[in-house]
Design a protein around this motif. Structure first.
Motif, PDB file in Angstrom:
ATOM      1  N   VAL A 104       9.573  -2.857  -7.500  1.00 48.19           N
ATOM      2  CA  VAL A 104       9.062  -3.630  -6.368  1.00 48.19           C
ATOM      3  C   VAL A 104       8.266  -2.683  -5.474  1.00 48.19           C
ATOM      4  CG1 VAL A 104       9.644  -4.969  -4.317  1.00 48.19           C
ATOM      5  CG2 VAL A 104      10.973  -5.278  -6.417  1.00 48.19           C
ATOM      6  N   THR A 105       7.060  -3.088  -5.134  1.00 42.80           N
ATOM      7  CA  THR A 105       6.274  -2.338  -4.159  1.00 42.80           C
ATOM      8  C   THR A 105       6.403  -3.032  -2.811  1.00 42.80           C
ATOM      9  OG1 THR A 105       4.701  -1.558  -5.807  1.00 42.80           O
ATOM     10  CG2 THR A 105       3.992  -1.486  -3.514  1.00 42.80           C
ATOM     11  N   ALA A 106       6.915  -2.308  -1.830  1.00 44.60           N
ATOM     12  CA  ALA A 106       7.067  -2.830  -0.469  1.00 44.60           C
ATOM     13  C   ALA A 106       5.942  -2.287   0.388  1.00 44.60           C
ATOM     14  CB  ALA A 106       8.422  -2.417   0.103  1.00 44.60           C
ATOM     15  N   LEU A 107       5.320  -3.170   1.164  1.00 45.78           N
ATOM     16  CA  LEU A 107       4.212  -2.798   2.028  1.00 45.78           C
ATOM     17  C   LEU A 107       4.549  -3.136   3.462  1.00 45.78           C
ATOM     18  CD1 LEU A 107       2.960  -4.184  -0.793  1.00 45.78           C
ATOM     19  CD2 LEU A 107       0.844  -3.366   0.221  1.00 45.78           C
ATOM     20  N   GLY A 108       4.140  -2.272   4.389  1.00 46.09           N
ATOM     21  CA  GLY A 108       4.359  -2.496   5.807  1.00 46.09           C
ATOM     22  C   GLY A 108       3.066  -2.730   6.550  1.00 46.09           C
ATOM     23  N   LEU A 109       3.170  -3.299   7.736  1.00 47.70           N
ATOM     24  CA  LEU A 109       2.002  -3.563   8.553  1.00 47.70           C
ATOM     25  C   LEU A 109       1.316  -2.291   9.033  1.00 47.70           C
ATOM     26  CD1 LEU A 109       3.396  -6.498  10.733  1.00 47.70           C
ATOM     27  CD2 LEU A 109       1.679  -6.664   8.906  1.00 47.70           C
ATOM     28  N   ASP A 110       2.007  -1.156   8.957  1.00 51.32           N
ATOM     29  CA  ASP A 110       1.399   0.110   9.350  1.00 51.32           C
ATOM     30  C   ASP A 110       0.624   0.759   8.216  1.00 51.32           C
ATOM     31  OD1 ASP A 110       3.509   0.802   7.744  1.00 51.32           O
ATOM     32  OD2 ASP A 110       4.432   2.198   9.166  1.00 51.32           O
ATOM     33  N   GLY A 111       0.562   0.094   7.060  1.00 53.77           N
ATOM     34  CA  GLY A 111      -0.189   0.609   5.932  1.00 53.77           C
ATOM     35  C   GLY A 111       0.644   1.409   4.939  1.00 53.77           C
ATOM     36  N   TRP A 112       1.908   1.708   5.275  1.00 55.94           N
ATOM     37  CA  TRP A 112       2.755   2.461   4.348  1.00 55.94           C
ATOM     38  C   TRP A 112       3.236   1.557   3.230  1.00 55.94           C
ATOM     39  CZ3 TRP A 112       3.263   7.358   3.442  1.00 55.94           C
ATOM     40  CH2 TRP A 112       4.319   7.802   2.638  1.00 55.94           C
ATOM     41  N   ARG A 113       3.401   2.136   2.061  1.00 56.03           N
ATOM     42  CA  ARG A 113       3.964   1.381   0.936  1.00 56.03           C
ATOM     43  C   ARG A 113       4.820   2.311   0.094  1.00 56.03           C
ATOM     44  NH1 ARG A 113      -0.755  -0.997  -2.457  1.00 56.03           N
ATOM     45  NH2 ARG A 113      -1.638  -1.269  -0.389  1.00 56.03           N
ATOM     46  N   ALA A 114       5.771   1.738  -0.599  1.00 58.78           N
ATOM     47  CA  ALA A 114       6.627   2.503  -1.504  1.00 58.78           C
ATOM     48  C   ALA A 114       6.951   1.634  -2.708  1.00 58.78           C
ATOM     49  CB  ALA A 114       7.911   2.934  -0.798  1.00 58.78           C
ATOM     50  N   THR A 115       6.872   2.228  -3.882  1.00 58.38           N
ATOM     51  CA  THR A 115       7.289   1.551  -5.102  1.00 58.38           C
ATOM     52  C   THR A 115       8.700   2.010  -5.444  1.00 58.38           C
ATOM     53  OG1 THR A 115       5.048   1.283  -5.954  1.00 58.38           O
ATOM     54  CG2 THR A 115       6.837   1.259  -7.558  1.00 58.38           C
ATOM     55  N   ILE A 116       9.606   1.051  -5.600  1.00 56.24           N
ATOM     56  CA  ILE A 116      11.035   1.334  -5.694  1.00 56.24           C
ATOM     57  C   ILE A 116      11.589   0.656  -6.947  1.00 56.24           C
ATOM     58  CG2 ILE A 116      13.225   1.235  -4.438  1.00 56.24           C
ATOM     59  CD1 ILE A 116      11.520   0.564  -1.911  1.00 56.24           C
ATOM     60  N   TYR A 117      12.452   1.360  -7.641  1.00 57.75           N
ATOM     61  CA  TYR A 117      13.138   0.742  -8.773  1.00 57.75           C
ATOM     62  C   TYR A 117      13.929  -0.464  -8.264  1.00 57.75           C
ATOM     63  CZ  TYR A 117      12.420   4.614 -12.100  1.00 57.75           C
ATOM     64  OH  TYR A 117      11.884   5.544 -12.951  1.00 57.75           O
ATOM     65  N   GLY A 154      14.096   8.450   3.657  1.00 56.70           N
ATOM     66  CA  GLY A 154      13.549   7.430   4.545  1.00 56.70           C
ATOM     67  C   GLY A 154      12.203   6.882   4.141  1.00 56.70           C
ATOM     68  N   PHE A 155      11.416   7.619   3.355  1.00 56.42           N
ATOM     69  CA  PHE A 155      10.096   7.092   3.009  1.00 56.42           C
ATOM     70  C   PHE A 155      10.168   5.865   2.114  1.00 56.42           C
ATOM     71  CE2 PHE A 155      10.672  10.501  -0.229  1.00 56.42           C
ATOM     72  CZ  PHE A 155      10.388   9.815  -1.396  1.00 56.42           C
ATOM     73  N   MET A 156      11.346   5.570   1.567  1.00 54.18           N
ATOM     74  CA  MET A 156      11.522   4.340   0.803  1.00 54.18           C
ATOM     75  C   MET A 156      11.858   3.141   1.701  1.00 54.18           C
ATOM     76  SD  MET A 156      10.925   4.928  -2.361  1.00 54.18           S
ATOM     77  CE  MET A 156      11.249   5.810  -3.890  1.00 54.18           C
ATOM     78  N   SER A 157      12.327   3.393   2.910  1.00 54.67           N
ATOM     79  CA  SER A 157      12.759   2.308   3.802  1.00 54.67           C
ATOM     80  C   SER A 157      11.574   1.816   4.630  1.00 54.67           C
ATOM     81  CB  SER A 157      13.901   2.798   4.704  1.00 54.67           C
ATOM     82  OG  SER A 157      15.060   3.055   3.940  1.00 54.67           O
ATOM     83  N   VAL A 158      10.706   1.058   3.992  1.00 55.14           N
ATOM     84  CA  VAL A 158       9.425   0.648   4.574  1.00 55.14           C
ATOM     85  C   VAL A 158       9.634  -0.158   5.849  1.00 55.14           C
ATOM     86  CG1 VAL A 158       7.339  -0.713   4.155  1.00 55.14           C
ATOM     87  CG2 VAL A 158       8.290   0.737   2.340  1.00 55.14           C
ATOM     88  N   LYS A 159       8.885   0.228   6.888  1.00 55.99           N
ATOM     89  CA  LYS A 159       8.974  -0.445   8.192  1.00 55.99           C
ATOM     90  C   LYS A 159       7.986  -1.604   8.259  1.00 55.99           C
ATOM     91  CE  LYS A 159       8.980   2.614  11.601  1.00 55.99           C
ATOM     92  NZ  LYS A 159       8.645   3.850  12.350  1.00 55.99           N
ATOM     93  N   HIS A 160       8.236  -2.511   9.234  1.00 59.67           N
ATOM     94  CA  HIS A 160       7.322  -3.635   9.499  1.00 59.67           C
ATOM     95  C   HIS A 160       6.992  -4.370   8.192  1.00 59.67           C
ATOM     96  CE1 HIS A 160       6.852  -1.161  13.054  1.00 59.67           C
ATOM     97  NE2 HIS A 160       6.244  -0.236  12.353  1.00 59.67           N
ATOM     98  N   LEU A 161       8.035  -4.687   7.430  1.00 59.24           N
ATOM     99  CA  LEU A 161       7.843  -5.213   6.079  1.00 59.24           C
ATOM    100  C   LEU A 161       6.976  -6.475   6.098  1.00 59.24           C
ATOM    101  CD1 LEU A 161       8.708  -4.766   3.114  1.00 59.24           C
ATOM    102  CD2 LEU A 161      10.590  -6.351   3.562  1.00 59.24           C
TER     103      LEU A 161
END
Length: 230
Positions: A104-117, A154-161
């Motif tokens: 799952v790729t999670a994206l935040g309103l701040d532009g950050w994203r993380a791809t997580i198992y 913490g870089f996996m815990s995407v903010k402003h999801l």
């Protein structure tokens, strides 16, 4: 309740704000926030609104928050919805028949994203959090809704999801962050900081920068850690 610090971490006096843009203001939040569903395994784009999440059981998780840079904020009380329950009730029904989701790729309103198992996201303590320490989650810590995955850095815990994309194969990290080679699992207990370096080596890279980072991120009046990790 806080737990023993994992390898390479030091405790800080309070939970500093950090994010894709460090000390820049949090992004403007929409009046009616939703989480959009997409990706190759979602044939028809869908949205999860506040009303959808409100139908799920609420949970509280007491957990420490570990930054890959080496600091830990301890004893945080998160409130929200278990990701596994949201996935089963609200996301899985939108997947294509016969799909075999694994990422799952999670994206935040701040532009950050993380791809997580997906396996990591389905852990019992992973939340879609909208509360911190008994209060609504404020924008500086990722409000109105953020991922919280305590076992990962913490870089996996995407903010402003704002979006969740479901994949069968690993889509990789975005080009702009790929140069730092983040570890695809980012498990704190195993010190999985970077994909291309052992934990002890990457720890040695981050540690000299920790004091400066904490002052920039606002860990306290002087940015000092309050304890030493292993």
């Amino acid at each position: 309740m806080s737990h023993p610090l994992p390898p390479g971490q030091v405790e800080v006096a309070r939970f500093p704000r950090f994010g894709a843009h460090l000390r820049q203001p949090p992004p403007p939040l929409p009046a009616n926030p939703v989480v959009r569903l997409g990706g190759p395994l979602v044939p028809e784009p869908a949205v999860l609104g506040q009303a959808d999440l409100a139908g799920l059981p609420r949970h509280q998780v007491s957990a420490d928050f570990h930054c890959v840079a080496g600091w830990s904020a301890t004893g945080l009380q998160w409130g929200g919805f278990r990701f596994a329950e949201a996935y089963n009730a609200l996301i899985a029904p939108h997947l294509a028949p016969g799909a075999t989701p694994a990422y799952v790729t999670a994206l935040g309103l701040d532009g950050w994203r993380a791809t997580i198992y997906l396996e990591d996201l389905l852990a019992e303590d992973v939340l879609l959090a909208d509360e911190l320490d008994g209060r609504p989650l404020q924008p500086e810590h990722g409000g109105p809704l953020r991922l919280v995955s305590p076992a990962q850095y913490g870089f996996m815990s995407v903010k402003h999801l704002s979006r969740l994309d479901v994949h069968e194969t690993d889509p990789g990290w975005p080009r702009r962050v790929r140069v730092v080679s983040p570890h695809p699992r980012a498990r704190v207990a195993r010190e999985e900081r970077r994909a291309d370096l052992p934990g002890l080596v990457s720890r040695a890279i981050y540690r000299p920068l920790l004091g400066t980072f904490l002052r920039v991120a606002g860990a306290g009046e002087d940015g000092r850690p309050v304890g030493a990790g292993r």
